[in-house]
Design a protein around this motif. Structure first.
Motif, PDB file in Angstrom:
ATOM      1  N   ASP A  30       2.398   7.911 -11.265  1.00 53.62           N
ATOM      2  CA  ASP A  30       2.224   6.592 -11.877  1.00 53.62           C
ATOM      3  C   ASP A  30       0.765   6.164 -11.833  1.00 53.62           C
ATOM      4  N   GLU A  31       0.456   5.045 -12.494  1.00 54.42           N
ATOM      5  CA  GLU A  31      -0.915   4.539 -12.498  1.00 54.42           C
ATOM      6  C   GLU A  31      -1.338   4.125 -11.099  1.00 54.42           C
ATOM      7  N   VAL A  32      -2.637   4.238 -10.846  1.00 50.69           N
ATOM      8  CA  VAL A  32      -3.186   3.873  -9.547  1.00 50.69           C
ATOM      9  C   VAL A  32      -3.271   2.357  -9.445  1.00 50.69           C
ATOM     10  N   ARG A  33      -2.758   1.801  -8.343  1.00 47.78           N
ATOM     11  CA  ARG A  33      -2.806   0.349  -8.123  1.00 47.78           C
ATOM     12  C   ARG A  33      -3.361   0.072  -6.737  1.00 47.78           C
ATOM     13  N   GLN A  34      -4.079  -1.031  -6.629  1.00 45.47           N
ATOM     14  CA  GLN A  34      -4.651  -1.463  -5.354  1.00 45.47           C
ATOM     15  C   GLN A  34      -4.032  -2.790  -4.929  1.00 45.47           C
ATOM     16  N   VAL A  35      -3.953  -2.996  -3.636  1.00 40.10           N
ATOM     17  CA  VAL A  35      -3.466  -4.268  -3.105  1.00 40.10           C
ATOM     18  C   VAL A  35      -4.599  -5.290  -3.201  1.00 40.10           C
ATOM     19  N   THR A  36      -4.349  -6.386  -3.911  1.00 36.99           N
ATOM     20  CA  THR A  36      -5.356  -7.440  -4.077  1.00 36.99           C
ATOM     21  C   THR A  36      -4.697  -8.807  -3.882  1.00 36.99           C
ATOM     22  N   ASP A  37      -5.521  -9.831  -3.792  1.00 33.36           N
ATOM     23  CA  ASP A  37      -5.034 -11.212  -3.680  1.00 33.36           C
ATOM     24  C   ASP A  37      -3.971 -11.356  -2.594  1.00 33.36           C
ATOM     25  N   VAL A  38      -4.276 -10.815  -1.432  1.00 31.01           N
ATOM     26  CA  VAL A  38      -3.319 -10.854  -0.327  1.00 31.01           C
ATOM     27  C   VAL A  38      -3.364 -12.222   0.350  1.00 31.01           C
ATOM     28  N   PRO A  39      -2.247 -12.930   0.440  1.00 30.28           N
ATOM     29  CA  PRO A  39      -2.253 -14.215   1.158  1.00 30.28           C
ATOM     30  C   PRO A  39      -2.303 -13.990   2.664  1.00 30.28           C
ATOM     31  N   THR A  40      -3.036 -14.834   3.356  1.00 27.14           N
ATOM     32  CA  THR A  40      -3.008 -14.771   4.813  1.00 27.14           C
ATOM     33  C   THR A  40      -1.770 -15.513   5.297  1.00 27.14           C
ATOM     34  N   GLY A  41      -1.192 -15.011   6.361  1.00 21.13           N
ATOM     35  CA  GLY A  41      -0.066 -15.693   6.986  1.00 21.13           C
ATOM     36  C   GLY A  41      -0.275 -15.650   8.490  1.00 21.13           C
ATOM     37  N   ILE A  42      -0.646 -16.758   9.077  1.00 26.24           N
ATOM     38  CA  ILE A  42      -0.953 -16.814  10.503  1.00 26.24           C
ATOM     39  C   ILE A  42       0.110 -17.680  11.174  1.00 26.24           C
ATOM     40  N   TYR A  43       0.878 -17.057  12.064  1.00 24.60           N
ATOM     41  CA  TYR A  43       2.059 -17.715  12.621  1.00 24.60           C
ATOM     42  C   TYR A  43       1.724 -18.460  13.909  1.00 24.60           C
ATOM     43  N   THR A  44       0.741 -19.343  13.784  1.00 20.29           N
ATOM     44  CA  THR A  44       0.481 -20.292  14.862  1.00 20.29           C
ATOM     45  C   THR A  44       1.524 -21.408  14.761  1.00 20.29           C
ATOM     46  N   ILE A  45       1.430 -22.388  15.635  1.00 17.55           N
ATOM     47  CA  ILE A  45       2.341 -23.545  15.568  1.00 17.55           C
ATOM     48  C   ILE A  45       1.481 -24.795  15.507  1.00 17.55           C
ATOM     49  N   PRO A  46       1.356 -25.432  14.339  1.00 12.93           N
ATOM     50  CA  PRO A  46       1.922 -25.102  13.031  1.00 12.93           C
ATOM     51  C   PRO A  46       1.266 -23.852  12.421  1.00 12.93           C
ATOM     52  N   GLN A  68       0.826  -1.202   0.000  1.00 10.27           N
ATOM     53  CA  GLN A  68       0.000   0.000   0.000  1.00 10.27           C
ATOM     54  C   GLN A  68       0.864   1.257   0.000  1.00 10.27           C
ATOM     55  N   GLY A  69       1.913   1.257   0.812  1.00  8.81           N
ATOM     56  CA  GLY A  69       2.817   2.404   0.855  1.00  8.81           C
ATOM     57  C   GLY A  69       3.487   2.645  -0.482  1.00  8.81           C
ATOM     58  N   ARG A  70       3.962   1.577  -1.127  1.00  9.31           N
ATOM     59  CA  ARG A  70       4.608   1.718  -2.441  1.00  9.31           C
ATOM     60  C   ARG A  70       3.637   2.248  -3.488  1.00  9.31           C
ATOM     61  N   PHE A  71       2.440   1.655  -3.536  1.00 11.02           N
ATOM     62  CA  PHE A  71       1.466   2.039  -4.549  1.00 11.02           C
ATOM     63  C   PHE A  71       1.003   3.486  -4.354  1.00 11.02           C
ATOM     64  N   CYS A  72       0.811   3.867  -3.092  1.00 17.74           N
ATOM     65  CA  CYS A  72       0.374   5.236  -2.800  1.00 17.74           C
ATOM     66  C   CYS A  72       1.427   6.250  -3.229  1.00 17.74           C
ATOM     67  N   ALA A  73       2.686   6.014  -2.884  1.00 17.50           N
ATOM     68  CA  ALA A  73       3.761   6.946  -3.251  1.00 17.50           C
ATOM     69  C   ALA A  73       3.931   7.024  -4.757  1.00 17.50           C
ATOM     70  N   ALA A  74       3.807   5.881  -5.429  1.00 18.25           N
ATOM     71  CA  ALA A  74       3.932   5.869  -6.886  1.00 18.25           C
ATOM     72  C   ALA A  74       2.820   6.696  -7.528  1.00 18.25           C
ATOM     73  N   ALA A  75       1.591   6.578  -6.997  1.00 16.76           N
ATOM     74  CA  ALA A  75       0.472   7.360  -7.534  1.00 16.76           C
ATOM     75  C   ALA A  75       0.675   8.848  -7.287  1.00 16.76           C
ATOM     76  N   ILE A  76       1.202   9.205  -6.126  1.00 21.50           N
ATOM     77  CA  ILE A  76       1.496  10.619  -5.837  1.00 21.50           C
ATOM     78  C   ILE A  76       2.499  11.165  -6.842  1.00 21.50           C
ATOM     79  N   ALA A  77       3.452  10.315  -7.251  1.00 25.85           N
ATOM     80  CA  ALA A  77       4.487  10.742  -8.198  1.00 25.85           C
ATOM     81  C   ALA A  77       3.998  10.725  -9.642  1.00 25.85           C
TER      82      ALA A  77
END
Length: 465
Positions: free
Chosen positions: A336-352, A325-334
């Motif tokens: 560049d084309e507007v991009r959204q964060v999509t298809d985010v994988p979940t990562g849950i650090y339980t054991i396992p 999000q930070g990268r895409f936002c800064a690029a749009a301010i500069a």
């Protein structure tokens, strides 16, 4: 007051979102300043959240693996490990991360202001630094990346030395024999695994009917079973009524009438955005009741040149997504084309651990998508047998007719690593994102990634009977 002008972007907060935005803006030739209130860089992610909790988890996993190894069993006893010693090692990791992050700013010529930032107008930010000086920064754009903090209900006394949240648990100076965890979301579940791994008795109180109910049901059920097998008591559908603490422990009274007593309480029931006292009222921007800001597809608030990214905007509240999000936002301010964060994988650090990307079985069923399932159980994989990490499975959801991969769900050893294999294939165009890729591709042997081939063959066999 020192006054400086000509800034292209002023970022408030140096967590993953703020850091990524600052680096991207600098690479786009903007003059960038970043403001961090803590004494060192990295934000809550580095000092209180992602990094310390994952460092703790790694140490506990090492203890568990030692206990499972027939050659080492008995050398290290979990109950003899002190919480303070684990925290001391975690501090070493935090310090290393701070140094790495500090070097980023030096190399990219981003100016760092150590102090508290306050927005005075759409083009002005005041910094009260740690030396007692004031700086006025005149800028074209302002980015709020102040992260979040644990939610504190008013009727719980978090100043009591036996009541902790996910930040202050890192300051606990004793090792409890029994701990209550209120809130069984991602953070609560992760800490439940950490404490049970140390042989500490845990009562995990969940206000919902199922553990992590946004997950694929089969994966959620597997985690519940494994936690209980390790000695954790899970109490589903319970809500707190009152918390009382004394010198000897904490009592958690539930609305159901139950009273739970333990040495300590860890409160993990939600987080709030850090938007208080940063001057939002000066630019007519209001946060919601959880301190979060509403933004558009450019991560822009109601004020045109005021942006927000990361935990402060809510979903998905993951360090990985915040960075993008930070990268895409800064690029749009500069420009560049507007991009959204999509298809985010979940990562849950339980054991396992748990990781997934794409849709779940329940979502596909509700959408009436004709899907099937390919499974690989880790107990049958050579690599899992070698490492002793036999708990878990990889599950591929795919379209019965096109064989397109619709979802990847993994529970077990290296789940957060191998999910990216499936994620990469799902994002391929046309007919390149099908189950056949995993069947036709040679995987190193023995590896955990080989589970994709096993699961794909299992899935093909289901529909070709």
């Amino acid at each position: 007051m020192d006054i400086s002008a000509g800034w292209g972007l002023v970022v408030i907060g140096s967590g993953p979102a703020g850091e990524a935005a600052a680096m991207q803006a600098a690479k786009k030739d903007l003059k960038v300043a970043i403001i961090e209130e803590q004494s060192s860089l990295g934000g809550n992610c580095t000092h209180w959240g992602t990094i310390p909790s994952k460092a703790l988890r790694h140490q506990v996993r090492q203890v568990i693996r030692t206990q499972r190894n027939p050659l080492l069993r008995g050398i290290l006893k979990p109950r003899e490990i002190r919480w303070q010693d684990l925290i001391a090692r975690t501090r070493e990791v935090i310090d290393s991360q701070v140094q790495v992050r500090t070097d980023f700013y030096v190399r990219n010529r981003v100016t760092v202001f150590a102090g508290r930032g306050e927005i005075l107008s759409p083009n002005e930010v005041r910094v009260d630094d740690h030396e007692g000086r004031q700086h006025l920064l005149k800028t074209d754009n302002i980015l709020v990346a102040t992260g979040s903090r644990p939610y504190h209900p008013e009727d719980v006394d978090f100043s009591h030395p036996r009541i902790y949240d996910s930040d202050t648990i890192l300051t606990m100076d004793h090792t409890p024999r029994h701990i209550l965890i209120y809130g069984a979301g991602v953070i609560g579940s992760e800490y439940a695994c950490i404490f049970t791994g140390l042989g500490i008795r845990v009562d995990l109180v969940n206000s919902r009917e199922h553990l992590l109910d946004f997950l694929d049901t089969e994966i959620s059920d597997a985690l519940s079973y494994h936690l209980r097998e390790q000695g954790c008591t899970i109490r589903q559908g319970e809500h707190y009524k009152r918390v009382t603490a004394d010198d000897d422990g904490v009592t958690l009274e539930l609305e159901s009438g139950k009273k739970l007593r333990a040495d300590a309480l860890l409160w993990c029931n939600g987080r709030s955005g850090n938007t208080q006292n940063i001057g939002l009222e000066n630019v007519d921007v209001k946060a919601n009741d959880r301190g979060q800001l509403k933004v558009n597809e450019r991560y822009q608030t109601e004020t045109d040149n005021l942006y927000a990214v990361g935990d402060v905007v809510g979903w998905p509240s993951l360090a990985s997504a915040s960075y993008d999000q930070g990268r895409f936002c800064a690029a749009a301010i500069a420009g560049d084309e507007v991009r959204q964060v999509t298809d985010v994988p979940t990562g849950i650090y339980t054991i396992p651990g748990i990781s997934s990307v794409g849709r779940t079985e329940q979502e596909l069923t509700e959408a009436k998508v004709p899907y099937d399932v390919g499974q690989a159980f880790f107990k049958n994989l050579a690599r899992a047998q070698i490492t002793g990490e036999r708990v878990g499975m990889l599950k591929i959801l795919f379209h019965r007719e096109t064989l397109a991969v619709l979802g990847i769900h993994c529970f077990g050893y290296q789940a957060m690593e191998i999910v990216h294999v499936g994620q990469a294939i799902m994002r391929q165009p046309g007919e390149n994102n099908t189950l056949e890729y995993f069947i036709d591709t040679t995987f190193n042997y023995p590896t955990m990634a080989e589970a994709y081939r096993v699961a794909a063959i299992n899935g093909i066999n289901r529909i070709k009977r």
